[in-house]
Design a protein around this motif. Sequence first.
Motif, PDB file in Angstrom:
ATOM      1  N   LYS A  22       0.842  -1.204   0.000  1.00 43.24           N
ATOM      2  CA  LYS A  22       0.000   0.000   0.000  1.00 43.24           C
ATOM      3  C   LYS A  22       0.875   1.251   0.000  1.00 43.24           C
ATOM      4  CE  LYS A  22      -3.514   2.455   2.619  1.00 43.24           C
ATOM      5  NZ  LYS A  22      -4.382   2.479   3.769  1.00 43.24           N
ATOM      6  N   LEU A  23       1.891   1.264   0.867  1.00 43.82           N
ATOM      7  CA  LEU A  23       2.796   2.401   0.932  1.00 43.82           C
ATOM      8  C   LEU A  23       3.591   2.551  -0.365  1.00 43.82           C
ATOM      9  CD1 LEU A  23       4.086   2.026   4.598  1.00 43.82           C
ATOM     10  CD2 LEU A  23       2.299   3.538   3.740  1.00 43.82           C
ATOM     11  N   LEU A  24       3.926   1.429  -0.977  1.00 41.64           N
ATOM     12  CA  LEU A  24       4.604   1.447  -2.276  1.00 41.64           C
ATOM     13  C   LEU A  24       3.741   2.133  -3.318  1.00 41.64           C
ATOM     14  CD1 LEU A  24       6.600   0.453  -4.503  1.00 41.64           C
ATOM     15  CD2 LEU A  24       5.359  -1.701  -4.460  1.00 41.64           C
ATOM     16  N   ARG A  25       2.475   1.718  -3.410  1.00 40.80           N
ATOM     17  CA  ARG A  25       1.553   2.309  -4.392  1.00 40.80           C
ATOM     18  C   ARG A  25       1.371   3.801  -4.172  1.00 40.80           C
ATOM     19  NH1 ARG A  25      -1.274  -2.320  -3.173  1.00 40.80           N
ATOM     20  NH2 ARG A  25      -2.696  -1.177  -1.827  1.00 40.80           N
ATOM     21  N   GLU A  26       1.382   4.217  -2.910  1.00 40.54           N
ATOM     22  CA  GLU A  26       1.160   5.617  -2.572  1.00 40.54           C
ATOM     23  C   GLU A  26       2.445   6.450  -2.596  1.00 40.54           C
ATOM     24  OE1 GLU A  26      -1.053   5.581   1.080  1.00 40.54           O
ATOM     25  OE2 GLU A  26      -2.762   4.602   0.120  1.00 40.54           O
ATOM     26  N   GLY A  27       3.581   5.796  -2.837  1.00 38.16           N
ATOM     27  CA  GLY A  27       4.842   6.524  -2.949  1.00 38.16           C
ATOM     28  C   GLY A  27       5.387   7.067  -1.637  1.00 38.16           C
ATOM     29  N   VAL A  28       5.019   6.455  -0.537  1.00 40.40           N
ATOM     30  CA  VAL A  28       5.426   6.939   0.778  1.00 40.40           C
ATOM     31  C   VAL A  28       6.863   6.554   1.115  1.00 40.40           C
ATOM     32  CG1 VAL A  28       4.944   6.770   3.260  1.00 40.40           C
ATOM     33  CG2 VAL A  28       3.068   6.950   1.625  1.00 40.40           C
ATOM     34  N   ILE A  29       7.272   5.354   0.766  1.00 42.57           N
ATOM     35  CA  ILE A  29       8.606   4.859   1.096  1.00 42.57           C
ATOM     36  C   ILE A  29       9.599   5.305   0.011  1.00 42.57           C
ATOM     37  CG2 ILE A  29       9.990   2.812   1.625  1.00 42.57           C
ATOM     38  CD1 ILE A  29       7.748   3.103   3.594  1.00 42.57           C
ATOM     39  N   PRO A  30      10.709   5.923   0.391  1.00 47.11           N
ATOM     40  CA  PRO A  30      11.693   6.365  -0.604  1.00 47.11           C
ATOM     41  C   PRO A  30      12.598   5.222  -1.067  1.00 47.11           C
ATOM     42  CG  PRO A  30      12.463   6.915   1.574  1.00 47.11           C
ATOM     43  CD  PRO A  30      11.083   6.321   1.738  1.00 47.11           C
ATOM     44  N   GLY A  31      13.351   5.457  -2.124  1.00 53.46           N
ATOM     45  CA  GLY A  31      14.356   4.508  -2.580  1.00 53.46           C
ATOM     46  C   GLY A  31      13.844   3.415  -3.496  1.00 53.46           C
ATOM     47  N   ARG A  32      12.667   3.591  -4.067  1.00 56.94           N
ATOM     48  CA  ARG A  32      12.074   2.577  -4.938  1.00 56.94           C
ATOM     49  C   ARG A  32      12.831   2.488  -6.256  1.00 56.94           C
ATOM     50  NH1 ARG A  32       6.278   3.099  -7.874  1.00 56.94           N
ATOM     51  NH2 ARG A  32       7.109   2.145  -9.703  1.00 56.94           N
TER      52      ARG A  32
END
Length: 66
Positions: A22-32
């Motif tokens: 969910k956080l990945l989809r929302e762009g919350v976590i950096p460093g993707r």
Amino acid sequence: MEFLTVRSLATLLDLSEQTAYKLLREGVIPGRVKVGKSVRFNKEAVEVFEEGKIKIHYNLSPSLSS
């Protein structure tokens, strides 16, 4: 440079895999980083995020409106 899978990310941040996605989809976590069809996270960027050096606030619970 070391990269984390979504599962490793979830373990490191003490989240469920569903929440990590969910956080990945929302762009919350950096460093993707996209690797083909897979997603990895730069471990150093995630650790800085976790330590609070990057000030991103995210509320995991839905807001209640009356």
